[in-house]
Design an enzyme around this catalytic site. Structure first.
Site, PDB file in Angstrom:
ATOM      1  N   ASP A  40      59.592 -20.160  44.638  1.00  0.00           N
ATOM      2  CA  ASP A  40      58.323 -20.759  44.209  1.00  0.00           C
ATOM      3  C   ASP A  40      57.153 -20.456  45.134  1.00  0.00           C
ATOM      4  O   ASP A  40      56.235 -21.249  45.267  1.00  0.00           O
ATOM      5  CB  ASP A  40      58.507 -22.281  44.084  1.00  0.00           C
ATOM      6  CG  ASP A  40      59.106 -22.877  45.349  1.00  0.00           C
ATOM      7  OD1 ASP A  40      58.996 -22.228  46.415  1.00  0.00           O
ATOM      8  OD2 ASP A  40      59.683 -23.972  45.282  1.00  0.00           O
ATOM      9  N   GLU A  43      66.691 -19.140  41.024  1.00  0.00           N
ATOM     10  CA  GLU A  43      66.350 -20.540  41.350  1.00  0.00           C
ATOM     11  C   GLU A  43      65.251 -21.041  40.404  1.00  0.00           C
ATOM     12  O   GLU A  43      64.218 -21.571  40.816  1.00  0.00           O
ATOM     13  CB  GLU A  43      65.916 -20.709  42.813  1.00  0.00           C
ATOM     14  CG  GLU A  43      65.985 -22.147  43.316  1.00  0.00           C
ATOM     15  CD  GLU A  43      65.501 -22.301  44.754  1.00  0.00           C
ATOM     16  OE1 GLU A  43      64.296 -22.219  45.001  1.00  0.00           O
ATOM     17  OE2 GLU A  43      66.358 -22.493  45.631  1.00  0.00           O
ATOM     18  N   HIS A  91      57.059 -28.216  57.315  1.00  0.00           N
ATOM     19  CA  HIS A  91      55.983 -27.239  57.093  1.00  0.00           C
ATOM     20  C   HIS A  91      55.214 -27.423  55.794  1.00  0.00           C
ATOM     21  O   HIS A  91      54.341 -26.616  55.476  1.00  0.00           O
ATOM     22  CB  HIS A  91      56.569 -25.827  57.108  1.00  0.00           C
ATOM     23  CG  HIS A  91      57.427 -25.535  55.904  1.00  0.00           C
ATOM     24  ND1 HIS A  91      58.738 -25.914  55.831  1.00  0.00           N
ATOM     25  CD2 HIS A  91      57.145 -24.928  54.735  1.00  0.00           C
ATOM     26  CE1 HIS A  91      59.245 -25.527  54.674  1.00  0.00           C
ATOM     27  NE2 HIS A  91      58.290 -24.934  53.979  1.00  0.00           N
ATOM     28  N   ARG A 113      52.659 -28.001  52.935  1.00  0.00           N
ATOM     29  CA  ARG A 113      51.191 -28.051  52.952  1.00  0.00           C
ATOM     30  C   ARG A 113      50.655 -29.421  52.551  1.00  0.00           C
ATOM     31  O   ARG A 113      49.611 -29.846  53.048  1.00  0.00           O
ATOM     32  CB  ARG A 113      50.620 -26.984  52.006  1.00  0.00           C
ATOM     33  CG  ARG A 113      50.657 -25.617  52.632  1.00  0.00           C
ATOM     34  CD  ARG A 113      50.314 -24.516  51.663  1.00  0.00           C
ATOM     35  NE  ARG A 113      50.556 -23.235  52.302  1.00  0.00           N
ATOM     36  CZ  ARG A 113      49.605 -22.430  52.778  1.00  0.00           C
ATOM     37  NH1 ARG A 113      48.331 -22.767  52.659  1.00  0.00           N
ATOM     38  NH2 ARG A 113      49.917 -21.295  53.354  1.00  0.00           N
TER      39      ARG A 113
HETATM   40  C1  UD1 Z   1      55.439 -20.382  52.616  1.00  0.00           C
HETATM   41  C2  UD1 Z   1      55.518 -20.793  51.155  1.00  0.00           C
HETATM   42  C3  UD1 Z   1      56.365 -22.041  51.001  1.00  0.00           C
HETATM   43  C4  UD1 Z   1      57.719 -21.876  51.677  1.00  0.00           C
HETATM   44  C5  UD1 Z   1      57.495 -21.453  53.125  1.00  0.00           C
HETATM   45  C6  UD1 Z   1      58.840 -21.183  53.779  1.00  0.00           C
HETATM   46  C7  UD1 Z   1      53.558 -20.326  49.773  1.00  0.00           C
HETATM   47  C8  UD1 Z   1      52.211 -20.780  49.373  1.00  0.00           C
HETATM   48  N1  UD1 Z   1      54.190 -21.093  50.667  1.00  0.00           N
HETATM   49  O1  UD1 Z   1      54.721 -21.392  53.308  1.00  0.00           O
HETATM   50  O2  UD1 Z   1      56.568 -22.302  49.640  1.00  0.00           O
HETATM   51  O3  UD1 Z   1      58.386 -23.111  51.633  1.00  0.00           O
HETATM   52  O4  UD1 Z   1      56.733 -20.250  53.155  1.00  0.00           O
HETATM   53  O5  UD1 Z   1      58.698 -21.088  55.158  1.00  0.00           O
HETATM   54  O6  UD1 Z   1      54.008 -19.318  49.309  1.00  0.00           O
HETATM   55  N2  UD1 Z   1      53.156 -17.198  59.944  1.00  0.00           N
HETATM   56  C9  UD1 Z   1      53.392 -16.400  61.047  1.00  0.00           C
HETATM   57  N3  UD1 Z   1      54.557 -15.663  61.102  1.00  0.00           N
HETATM   58  C10 UD1 Z   1      55.492 -15.696  60.109  1.00  0.00           C
HETATM   59  C11 UD1 Z   1      55.246 -16.519  59.008  1.00  0.00           C
HETATM   60  C12 UD1 Z   1      54.070 -17.254  58.927  1.00  0.00           C
HETATM   61  O7  UD1 Z   1      52.577 -16.332  61.943  1.00  0.00           O
HETATM   62  O8  UD1 Z   1      56.514 -15.002  60.224  1.00  0.00           O
HETATM   63  C13 UD1 Z   1      51.893 -17.995  59.880  1.00  0.00           C
HETATM   64  C14 UD1 Z   1      50.688 -17.149  59.521  1.00  0.00           C
HETATM   65  O9  UD1 Z   1      49.572 -17.651  60.177  1.00  0.00           O
HETATM   66  C15 UD1 Z   1      50.570 -17.425  58.015  1.00  0.00           C
HETATM   67  C16 UD1 Z   1      50.950 -18.890  57.990  1.00  0.00           C
HETATM   68  O10 UD1 Z   1      52.016 -19.004  58.898  1.00  0.00           O
HETATM   69  O11 UD1 Z   1      49.305 -17.155  57.511  1.00  0.00           O
HETATM   70  C17 UD1 Z   1      51.310 -19.460  56.646  1.00  0.00           C
HETATM   71  O12 UD1 Z   1      52.185 -18.652  55.940  1.00  0.00           O
HETATM   72  P1  UD1 Z   1      52.229 -18.774  54.307  1.00  0.00           P
HETATM   73  O13 UD1 Z   1      53.185 -17.785  53.822  1.00  0.00           O
HETATM   74  O14 UD1 Z   1      50.860 -18.768  53.758  1.00  0.00           O
HETATM   75  O15 UD1 Z   1      52.687 -20.233  53.980  1.00  0.00           O
HETATM   76  P2  UD1 Z   1      53.813 -21.105  54.554  1.00  0.00           P
HETATM   77  O16 UD1 Z   1      53.123 -22.356  54.919  1.00  0.00           O
HETATM   78  O17 UD1 Z   1      54.607 -20.364  55.561  1.00  0.00           O
HETATM   79  N1  UDP Z   2      65.690 -21.705  58.563  1.00  0.00           N
HETATM   80  C1  UDP Z   2      65.830 -20.764  59.586  1.00  0.00           C
HETATM   81  N2  UDP Z   2      65.265 -21.023  60.808  1.00  0.00           N
HETATM   82  C2  UDP Z   2      64.548 -22.147  61.069  1.00  0.00           C
HETATM   83  C3  UDP Z   2      64.386 -23.088  60.016  1.00  0.00           C
HETATM   84  C4  UDP Z   2      64.949 -22.825  58.772  1.00  0.00           C
HETATM   85  O1  UDP Z   2      66.474 -19.736  59.395  1.00  0.00           O
HETATM   86  O2  UDP Z   2      64.084 -22.318  62.206  1.00  0.00           O
HETATM   87  C5  UDP Z   2      66.283 -21.411  57.238  1.00  0.00           C
HETATM   88  C6  UDP Z   2      67.116 -22.513  56.625  1.00  0.00           C
HETATM   89  O3  UDP Z   2      68.481 -22.351  56.947  1.00  0.00           O
HETATM   90  C7  UDP Z   2      66.866 -22.343  55.133  1.00  0.00           C
HETATM   91  C8  UDP Z   2      65.510 -21.710  55.062  1.00  0.00           C
HETATM   92  O4  UDP Z   2      65.215 -21.228  56.361  1.00  0.00           O
HETATM   93  O5  UDP Z   2      67.786 -21.438  54.546  1.00  0.00           O
HETATM   94  C9  UDP Z   2      64.488 -22.706  54.602  1.00  0.00           C
HETATM   95  O6  UDP Z   2      63.234 -22.166  54.778  1.00  0.00           O
HETATM   96  P1  UDP Z   2      61.916 -23.035  54.806  1.00  0.00           P
HETATM   97  O7  UDP Z   2      62.239 -24.423  55.209  1.00  0.00           O
HETATM   98  O8  UDP Z   2      60.936 -22.280  55.617  1.00  0.00           O
HETATM   99  O9  UDP Z   2      61.431 -22.958  53.299  1.00  0.00           O
HETATM  100  P2  UDP Z   2      61.743 -23.838  51.999  1.00  0.00           P
HETATM  101  O10 UDP Z   2      63.213 -23.852  51.795  1.00  0.00           O
HETATM  102  O11 UDP Z   2      61.154 -25.195  52.238  1.00  0.00           O
HETATM  103  O12 UDP Z   2      61.010 -23.114  50.935  1.00  0.00           O
END
Ligand code: UD1
Ligand code: UDP
Length: 369
Positions: free
Chosen positions: A100, A122, A208, A210
Site C-alpha cells: 500500500d 496483499e 513511523h 505519518r
Molecule cells: C513508507 C510508506 C509506508 C510504509 C513505510 C515502511 C508511503 C507513502 N509510505 O513510509 O506505507 O509503511 O515506508 O517503512 O509509501 N529515508 C531514508 N532512508 C531510507 C528510507 C527512508 O533516509 O532508506 C527517509 C527519507 O528522508 C525519505 C523519508 O525517510 O524521504 C520518508 O520515506 P517515504 O518512503 O516517503 O515514507 P515512509 O514514511 O518511509
Molecule cells: N523491519 C526491519 N528492520 C527494522 C524494523 C522493521 O527489517 O529495524 C522489518 C520487519 O521485520 C517487517 C518490516 O520491516 O517485516 C516492516 O516494515 P515497516 O514497519 O517499515 O513497514 P510497514 O509494515 O508498516 O508497512
C-alpha cells in the site's frame, strides 16, 4: 505443451515491499515459463537495499527515486513519469506490486494507462478510513480498483474486496508472503548485532506512521520514556525510522534514558533476531503485526485502528493508540501480569503457512496455461 515465456516485472519500493515480495520473486525465478524482471523504485534507499542483499536479489532497473523528506506529491509525480519509460522499454506481460505504498499506487496507475495487467499482492486490507493509515488506505483502494489479480492474504481481505464489487474469480486467498519471508530468515543464524543487557527483559519498539507525526508521536515517546524510567528491569530497543519527522523527535525525547537503546533501522535478519529475543513488542508497523504473532510475541499497536483485525480478534495483538497513559497502562500490565502476558504470547498466526508465494505463482501459471 510448453508454455510461452511470460515477462513478469516485480516492483519493490520500500523495505516491507521487498521483504514481502522477495519470496515471490525467488519462487518465480524457479519457473521455466517466467522471465523475471525486478524494478526497484528505491522509494527507500538503504532500507530497501539491505533486504534485497539479504535475499540475494539484484534489481534489473533502479529508479533511485528517494530524496530526503520528499513530499508525497513530488514522489508520485516523479515516479509516474519514470514508469512511462520503464513500461515502454520493458513491455512486461504482468506487473506485480505488493502492499500500500506510493510505489504501489503509482505503478498500478501507470500500468493501467499502458494497459498492462497488475497482480496486487496483499490485496484487500482495509480500515475503511481514508485518513488512517495515511496515505496507505487510499493507496491500496486505488491499486485495488486497477488490479487484475487480487492476492488476498486472508478470508477477511477477500470479503473486503467482494464488498467493493471485485469479482470472486479475480480474488485468490493465498496467506501473507510475510510468513514465507520469515521462514526463509528463520533457517539462518540470526544475531541482533547490538550489545543488549541479557539480564533485562527486551521491549522492542518501531514507529513511523505519518498519521502519528507531531503530537501523537511525542506522546508515544513520553510513554516509552516513562515506561523505561519506572522499570529498571527492562531495556527498550528502538531502531529508529530514518524519516526526519520520526528521527529528530525520538532522539530529542528518548536519547538520554539509560535503559533505552536507539539505533539505526536494523537489517531484516537482525530485526527478526530482535523480535525473537523480545519479551514484548510495541509498534505501529503493519508487517510486525503479522510477524510477531507467528513468533509468539505480544504486540501493542500504536494506532487507533488496524487493517489487520485477525490477530486482534485472536487476542494476540492489542490496539493502544497514541495516548501516553493508555500505552503505559497496557505495557505495564504485560510486564506485571503473567496471565495477561501468556494469553497474548500464544504463537498463533492468522496470516499464513509460508506457502503464499507458491499459491501466487500457481494462480499465474494456471492463468497462462
Ligand atoms: C513508507 C510508506 C509506508 C510504509 C513505510 C515502511 C508511503 C507513502 N509510505 O513510509 O506505507 O509503511 O515506508 O517503512 O509509501 N529515508 C531514508 N532512508 C531510507 C528510507 C527512508 O533516509 O532508506 C527517509 C527519507 O528522508 C525519505 C523519508 O525517510 O524521504 C520518508 O520515506 P517515504 O518512503 O516517503 O515514507 P515512509 O514514511 O518511509
Ligand atoms: N523491519 C526491519 N528492520 C527494522 C524494523 C522493521 O527489517 O529495524 C522489518 C520487519 O521485520 C517487517 C518490516 O520491516 O517485516 C516492516 O516494515 P515497516 O514497519 O517499515 O513497514 P510497514 O509494515 O508498516 O508497512
Amino acid at each position: 505443451m510448453t508454455m510461452k515465456t511470460k515477462r513478469i516485472l516485480c516492483v519493490v519500493g520500500t523495505r516491507p515491499e521487498a521483504i514481502k515480495l522477495a519470496p515471490v520473486i525467488l519462487a518465480l525465478k524457479k519457473q521455466p515459463w517466467v522471465e523475471v524482471r525486478v524494478l526497484a523504485t528505491a522509494q527507500h534507499r538503504h532500507m530497501l537495499d539491505q533486504v534485497l542483499n539479504f535475499f540475494n536479489i539484484e534489481p534489473d532497473i533502479d529508479l533511485d527515486i528517494m530524496r530526503p523528506n520528499q513530499a508525497l506529491t513530488t514522489l508520485t509525480a516523479r515516479l509516474l513519469l519514470d514508469m512511462d519509460n520503464v513500461l515502454l522499454a520493458e513491455k512486461p506481460d504482468v506487473v506485480l506490486v505488493q502492499g500500500d505504498t506510493t510505489t504501489v499506487m503509482t505503478v498500478a496507475l501507470a500500468c493501467f494507462y499502458h494497459r498492462i495487467p497488475v497482480g496486487h499482492v496483499e490485496a484487500g486490507l482495509r480500515t475503511w478510513d481514508m485518513q488512517n493509515p495515511f496515505p496507505e488506505e487510499a493507496n491500496r483502494v486505488i491499486a485495488g480498483k486497477l488490479a487484475r489479480w487480487h492476492f488476498a492474504p486472508t478470508e477477511g481481505s477477500r470479503e473486503n474486496l467482494s464488498q467493493e464489487g471485485i469479482p470472486g474469480s479475480d480474488i485468490i486467498v493465498t496467506g501473507n508472503t510475510v510468513i514465507d519471508a520469515l521462514l526463509i530468515a528463520a533457517v539462518k543464524e540470526l544475531e541482533v548485532g547490538i550489545d543488549l543487557d541479557a539480564a533485562k527483559r527486551l521491549v522492542l519498539v518501531t514507529s513511523h506512521r505519518r498519521e502519528n507525526f507531531g503530537e501523537p508521536f511525542r506522546n508515544i515517546c513520553i510513554a516509552l520514556r516513562t515506561l523505561a524510567e519506572r522499570n529498571a528491569d527492562i531495556q527498550i530497543l528502538y531502531p529508529v525510522h530514518p524519516n526526519p519527522n520520526v528521527k529528530d523527535v525520538a532522539n530529542e525525547l528518548l536519547g538520554n534514558t539509560s535503559n533505552i537503546v536507539l539505533c539505526a533501522p536494523l537489517d531484516y535478519a537482525p530485526f527478526v533476531a530482535a523480535m525473537k529475543k523480545a519479551y514484548l513488542i510495541i509498534s505501529d508497523s503493519g508487517g510486525v503485526q503479522e510477524e510477531a504473532p507467528a513468533l509468539g510475541k505480544p504486540v501493542l499497536v500504536l494506532r487507533q485502528e488496524t487493517e489487520r483485525p485477525e490477530a486482534v480478534e485472536m487476542g494476540v495483538v492489542k490496539l493502544v493508540g497514541s495516548d501516553s497513559d493508555r500505552i503505559l497502562k497496557e505495557a505495564q500490565r504485560l510486564l506485571d501480569d503473567e496471565v495477561a502476558y501468556l494469553a497474548m504470547a500464544r504463537g498463533v498466526s492468522p496470516y499464513g503457512d509460508g506457502r503464499a508465494s507458491e499459491r501466487i505463482v500457481n494462480a499465474l501459471r494456471e492463468h497462462f496455461a
